[in-house]
Design a protein around this motif. Structure first.
Motif, PDB file in Angstrom:
ATOM      1  N   GLY A 222       0.822  -1.210   0.000  1.00  0.00           N
ATOM      2  CA  GLY A 222       0.000   0.000   0.000  1.00  0.00           C
ATOM      3  C   GLY A 222       0.854   1.258   0.000  1.00  0.00           C
ATOM      4  N   SER A 223       1.918   1.258   0.798  1.00  0.00           N
ATOM      5  CA  SER A 223       2.806   2.423   0.839  1.00  0.00           C
ATOM      6  C   SER A 223       3.463   2.631  -0.516  1.00  0.00           C
ATOM      7  N   ILE A 224       3.874   1.535  -1.136  1.00  0.00           N
ATOM      8  CA  ILE A 224       4.474   1.631  -2.472  1.00  0.00           C
ATOM      9  C   ILE A 224       3.473   2.255  -3.433  1.00  0.00           C
ATOM     10  N   ALA A 225       2.217   1.818  -3.325  1.00  0.00           N
ATOM     11  CA  ALA A 225       1.178   2.325  -4.229  1.00  0.00           C
ATOM     12  C   ALA A 225       0.969   3.828  -4.053  1.00  0.00           C
ATOM     13  N   ILE A 226       0.922   4.281  -2.798  1.00  0.00           N
ATOM     14  CA  ILE A 226       0.712   5.713  -2.534  1.00  0.00           C
ATOM     15  C   ILE A 226       1.883   6.518  -3.120  1.00  0.00           C
ATOM     16  N   CYS A 227       3.108   6.038  -2.898  1.00  0.00           N
ATOM     17  CA  CYS A 227       4.270   6.746  -3.438  1.00  0.00           C
ATOM     18  C   CYS A 227       4.234   6.746  -4.965  1.00  0.00           C
ATOM     19  N   ALA A 228       3.842   5.615  -5.559  1.00  0.00           N
ATOM     20  CA  ALA A 228       3.815   5.528  -7.023  1.00  0.00           C
ATOM     21  C   ALA A 228       2.819   6.529  -7.603  1.00  0.00           C
ATOM     22  N   ILE A 229       1.633   6.608  -7.000  1.00  0.00           N
ATOM     23  CA  ILE A 229       0.637   7.577  -7.487  1.00  0.00           C
ATOM     24  C   ILE A 229       1.190   8.998  -7.342  1.00  0.00           C
ATOM     25  N   SER A 230       1.795   9.270  -6.182  1.00  0.00           N
ATOM     26  CA  SER A 230       2.340  10.603  -5.953  1.00  0.00           C
ATOM     27  C   SER A 230       3.334  10.976  -7.037  1.00  0.00           C
ATOM     28  N   ILE A 231       4.233  10.024  -7.361  1.00  0.00           N
ATOM     29  CA  ILE A 231       5.277  10.317  -8.343  1.00  0.00           C
ATOM     30  C   ILE A 231       4.671  10.513  -9.733  1.00  0.00           C
ATOM     31  N   CYS A 232       3.725   9.657 -10.100  1.00  0.00           N
ATOM     32  CA  CYS A 232       3.068   9.809 -11.413  1.00  0.00           C
ATOM     33  C   CYS A 232       2.498  11.219 -11.562  1.00  0.00           C
ATOM     34  N   VAL A 233       1.799  11.687 -10.522  1.00  0.00           N
ATOM     35  CA  VAL A 233       1.104  12.971 -10.627  1.00  0.00           C
ATOM     36  C   VAL A 233       2.102  14.130 -10.510  1.00  0.00           C
ATOM     37  N   LEU A 234       3.034  13.982  -9.567  1.00  0.00           N
ATOM     38  CA  LEU A 234       3.972  15.076  -9.315  1.00  0.00           C
ATOM     39  C   LEU A 234       4.874  15.339 -10.519  1.00  0.00           C
ATOM     40  N   THR A 235       5.260  14.271 -11.224  1.00  0.00           N
ATOM     41  CA  THR A 235       6.122  14.454 -12.397  1.00  0.00           C
ATOM     42  C   THR A 235       5.319  14.834 -13.634  1.00  0.00           C
ATOM     43  N   GLY A 236       3.998  14.882 -13.490  1.00  0.00           N
ATOM     44  CA  GLY A 236       3.175  15.216 -14.641  1.00  0.00           C
ATOM     45  C   GLY A 236       3.077  14.088 -15.647  1.00  0.00           C
ATOM     46  N   THR A 237       3.521  12.883 -15.258  1.00  0.00           N
ATOM     47  CA  THR A 237       3.418  11.742 -16.172  1.00  0.00           C
ATOM     48  C   THR A 237       1.951  11.376 -16.386  1.00  0.00           C
ATOM     49  N   THR A 238       1.148  11.531 -15.327  1.00  0.00           N
ATOM     50  CA  THR A 238      -0.305  11.452 -15.503  1.00  0.00           C
ATOM     51  C   THR A 238      -0.907  12.707 -14.894  1.00  0.00           C
ATOM     52  N   SER A 239      -2.114  13.043 -15.307  1.00  0.00           N
ATOM     53  CA  SER A 239      -2.849  14.115 -14.630  1.00  0.00           C
ATOM     54  C   SER A 239      -3.346  13.568 -13.292  1.00  0.00           C
ATOM     55  N   LEU A 240      -3.753  14.470 -12.385  1.00  0.00           N
ATOM     56  CA  LEU A 240      -4.296  14.012 -11.103  1.00  0.00           C
ATOM     57  C   LEU A 240      -5.542  13.162 -11.337  1.00  0.00           C
ATOM     58  N   LYS A 241      -6.376  13.605 -12.264  1.00  0.00           N
ATOM     59  CA  LYS A 241      -7.611  12.869 -12.570  1.00  0.00           C
ATOM     60  C   LYS A 241      -7.290  11.443 -13.031  1.00  0.00           C
ATOM     61  N   ASP A 242      -6.330  11.319 -13.955  1.00  0.00           N
ATOM     62  CA  ASP A 242      -5.945   9.989 -14.421  1.00  0.00           C
ATOM     63  C   ASP A 242      -5.290   9.198 -13.287  1.00  0.00           C
ATOM     64  N   GLY A 243      -4.495   9.878 -12.468  1.00  0.00           N
ATOM     65  CA  GLY A 243      -3.808   9.204 -11.373  1.00  0.00           C
ATOM     66  C   GLY A 243      -4.766   8.568 -10.386  1.00  0.00           C
ATOM     67  N   LEU A 244      -5.947   9.159 -10.244  1.00  0.00           N
ATOM     68  CA  LEU A 244      -6.935   8.635  -9.293  1.00  0.00           C
ATOM     69  C   LEU A 244      -7.964   7.743  -9.980  1.00  0.00           C
ATOM     70  N   SER A 245      -7.824   7.562 -11.304  1.00  0.00           N
ATOM     71  CA  SER A 245      -8.884   6.870 -12.046  1.00  0.00           C
ATOM     72  C   SER A 245      -9.081   5.430 -11.579  1.00  0.00           C
ATOM     73  N   GLY A 246      -8.002   4.792 -11.116  1.00  0.00           N
ATOM     74  CA  GLY A 246      -8.123   3.407 -10.669  1.00  0.00           C
ATOM     75  C   GLY A 246      -9.142   3.224  -9.555  1.00  0.00           C
ATOM     76  N   PHE A 247      -9.263   4.239  -8.693  1.00  0.00           N
ATOM     77  CA  PHE A 247     -10.141   4.096  -7.525  1.00  0.00           C
ATOM     78  C   PHE A 247     -11.607   3.922  -7.901  1.00  0.00           C
ATOM     79  N   GLY A 248     -11.975   4.308  -9.135  1.00  0.00           N
ATOM     80  CA  GLY A 248     -13.356   4.147  -9.561  1.00  0.00           C
ATOM     81  C   GLY A 248     -13.544   2.947 -10.476  1.00  0.00           C
ATOM     82  N   ASN A 249     -12.516   2.093 -10.589  1.00  0.00           N
ATOM     83  CA  ASN A 249     -12.564   0.961 -11.513  1.00  0.00           C
ATOM     84  C   ASN A 249     -13.505  -0.131 -11.002  1.00  0.00           C
ATOM     85  N   SER A 250     -14.362  -0.628 -11.875  1.00  0.00           N
ATOM     86  CA  SER A 250     -15.394  -1.563 -11.396  1.00  0.00           C
ATOM     87  C   SER A 250     -14.822  -2.933 -11.029  1.00  0.00           C
TER      88      SER A 250
END
Lengths: 492, 492
Positions: B77-105
């Protein structure tokens, strides 16, 4: 009154049952039937002219959910799960849309803030802050109340559960101070210091809740609803700037007002500072974990304040803060998994945001906005907006949850205010603040209320009388002085 | 071996520290540095021709995350939180895309299944099922092992944590049966029944994990990756149909094989049935909560099976089941909030699905697919696909987590197999099954492994030898007989 009593009894009964290991009955079938009946009735009413049937169906489910949030047949989370199920099962939303709230960035801002706030409790930093303030300002009873207000204020920006903040950190200190000065609820000593401190600590918590987007769980809900219903984008720093002046004034004035109305018999408390010093000595020097917590707190605050200028979203800042807390070992992953308040908020918040979003997408909110425009257009917006704000605040006598209040009334009141010509950002922020200040009124207004009312230092009559006066004082400060400040900020 | 030992030591040390109240050190800085270094190095390598820089950056973060999942500098879980942070912070994904997994069915299907499975444990139904089977089939030691397999099989469709299923429900019964027959790990009596039962209960859990989309947390991850990487839509019933025949055969054969290789000294166990009957008498008649749990379980199963025909998504079915459990009082909302495994899965799963989705959207996966097509196109797909499946299975010697294995290798292996001409659905399902059956190999293969290995009834040498044989037996059953069945189903 009847409501509050029933509420108290049910909680006690539930706890007793839980202790005895018997089955927990947390579903109230009568209230559930009422909620469902309202939803079903609305569902089969034909949609008003100009509104799609699907939008009306969405509204029927939303209305049933709001009624359920108010009369509480089940915990909020259970209501949310059922609401999502019904939306998807009836085809009112697709499964994808039904789950869309879970990926909402405003929701994750508040979920992450719950995790960060765990650090204050876990490291002991929250209590240390309180003892430092008590040690500094606690030589008089009035000073003590400011020490508690300062503690609450310092923790508020990164502690979105006002129940955890006031109930978890401030309340134990209020209790031990009261006992230390021989003030007990049941032997005629309540007024020595206890009654004053319990009331003040609670009332200032309502003010600090209003001051930051991240100091109360329902604030981002208002932010989200403002975006959905009126296209208004409130930033973290925008909320903060508008609230800081009236908020600080209220934090100074409210304890004074209570001091006048309900003076403590003991006015000098040199022992309190000594007690705080003793506690601080017991805690020893600041631990490494506390220092790390301070560093992360400052980092997050700076980034939240600078966010608009450097184009850094508040949620991204939250993720950075949480990452640092996990990397630095202040929080473990188990702390995160165990933070029930965060997961609770994720679920109810996602369901509400999803439904509000769908009401907008399907056309219900635009339709309502046009309808209101035709009704109130041409009114004097100062009168209309002011009246709406007052009705919004005082209608909280009818609510036992600020989240339920925001969900039920915020979007509609904002739409009407905007339709009447109130500057949108002004209306959105003012209603946002009043959604916290309305907690002053009753002893069932929100989570922290029964905590501070419960010990019995303050009678119900006194709580309501002083609550009403404080609410009026807040109205004067926020609508009077606040309006002048908001004019300076260019909000109107 | 070194790995498994280190794993055990760290857990024990962490527990000891937690008890002493000292700081918990759950971050391994060396392993963290390795993961980060790999990510940073890849980041600055120029993107291969034909691939956008952003896609390559996404791959660098993804690769660092996979390495971290394997060498475990922190909990997932900690790895996941850091990975999302890095994706968004580096602009590799947008914040919206970075959080998109949380709504996955697909993610919510497994999260909800965690909540539903809590009902088996809370109501005691899980243990009752086990005792009923032991009472029926437990007159011989071999029969006992089938009783445990049957218990695991019955619970598997709605219990996605194989650790909770095998470790939480079956393991305590294996332990008490072993002790009841005087079989202890340390006094030369391990082989009476204990060694056989521990090994068998573990190995059948790997088979039941492979049989349903909802019987192991990483199965829906494979489903999601198959959709992202190759556009293959695996339904709940599609997985179930393909797995049921080889799965049932394996459940019959695997205990027999272990019985041959590691025969229990005590072969007749009339006392076991008596013990189970006693336990059942102690439990009394089935409670109302258990009956409600059965009703919901049957409802959910029927809807999962019928889902494709009546156009009801498996996740919607999950929401219905959870709603009924909450409404009927089998689960309280607090049970849901406290279900740490579900929240844990939500976070790591969302991060991985988000990154895999972005790799696809940004063009990395299509690029890799084309590259592979040009390399392996024209090969005999039976040979290529078969070899890939075997390499996929036996490479699990290198993994201490099936989720890490699926994340690291599933999409790539599927892409190569499809490029070589393997029928896509066949490849996707076979790799999905093998991602569970690979648990046979070692005593650190997945969550339940150290639980059953831990008590010491089975030496490491025996665990590995029998594990290898069982893995080969599974390969023969699933690739041999299974292939024939999949031909009948029209998968190739």
């Amino acid at each position: 009154m009847a409501k509050a009593k029933a509420f108290g009894q049910r909680t006690a009964a539930a706890k007793a049952k839980q202790k005895s290991g018997g089955p927990q009955k947390e579903v109230n079938w009568i209230n559930l039937a009422i909620s469902v009946a309202i939803g079903v009735a609305l569902w089969f009413v034909p949609a008003p002219a100009g509104l799609a049937q699907q939008a009306w169906h969405m509204f029927a489910i939303f209305a049933a959910t709001i009624v359920a949030l108010i009369i509480k047949p089940m915990p909020m989370g259970s209501i949310a799960i059922c609401a999502i199920s019904i939306c998807v099962l009836t085809g009112t939303t697709s499964l994808k849309d039904g789950l869309s709230g879970f990926g909402n960035s405003t929701i994750w801002l508040i979920v992450i803030a719950f995790f960060i706030s765990r650090g204050f409790i876990k490291t002991g930093l929250g209590s240390r802050v309180a003892y430092i303030f008590v040690n500094k300002f606690g030589k008089k009873t009035l000073g003590l109340s400011y020490a508690l207000a300062a503690t609450d204020l310092v923790l508020a920006p990164a502690m979105p559960s006002n129940t955890a903040r006031a109930g978890g950190i401030v309340f134990p200190i209020v209790q031990s101070l009261s006992r230390a000065f021989g003030s007990r609820p049941d032997d005629g000593t309540a007024n020595r210091v206890g009654s004053f401190l319990h009331l003040t600590a609670y009332q200032v918590d309502m003010v600090t809740s209003a001051m930051f987007m991240t100091s109360m769980a329902a604030n981002p809900l208002a932010v989200q609803l403002a975006a959905e219903a009126a296209g208004i984008e409130i930033t973290w720093v925008g909320w903060f700037l508008a609230a800081i002046v009236p908020g600080l004034i209220a934090l100074v004035v409210v304890p004074l007002v209570i001091y006048k109305l309900n003076p403590p018999e003991i006015k000098e408390t040199p022992g309190a500072a000594a007690m705080a010093q003793e506690k601080l000595a017991e805690m020893g020097p600041m631990t490494l974990a506390e220092k790390k917590m301070i560093a992360v707190f400052v980092l997050v605050l700076v980034l939240w304040i600078a966010g608009s200028s450097i184009d850094l979203n508040a949620t991204t800042t939250g993720f950075i803060g949480l990452s640092v807390l996990l990397l630095s070992g202040v929080l473990t992953w188990d702390d995160v998994k165990s933070e029930k308040g965060a997961w609770d908020t994720l679920v109810w918040f996602s369901a509400l945001v999803m439904m509000a979003g769908q009401l907008n997408t399907l056309g219900m909110i635009p339709w309502f906005g046009e309808l209101m425009s035709s009704l109130v257009g041409g009114m004097n917006w100062v009168v209309a907006g002011g009246l709406l704000a007052l009705v919004y605040l005082f209608s909280h006598y009818l609510f036992a949850s600020q989240t339920a209040h925001v969900t039920a009334m915020y979007a509609a009141f904002l739409t009407v205010a905007v339709a009447a010509g109130t500057p949108p950002m002004l209306a959105a922020l003012a209603l946002g603040f009043f959604g916290n200040l309305n907690g002053s009124l009753t002893h069932y207004a929100c989570g922290p209320a029964p905590i501070f009312f419960g010990p019995g230092y303050v009678s119900q009559g006194k709580w309501w009388t002083i609550g009403l006066v404080v609410a009026v004082v807040n109205v004067v400060i926020w609508m009077g002085l606040g309006s002048a400040w908001w004019k300076v900020l260019g909000l109107w």
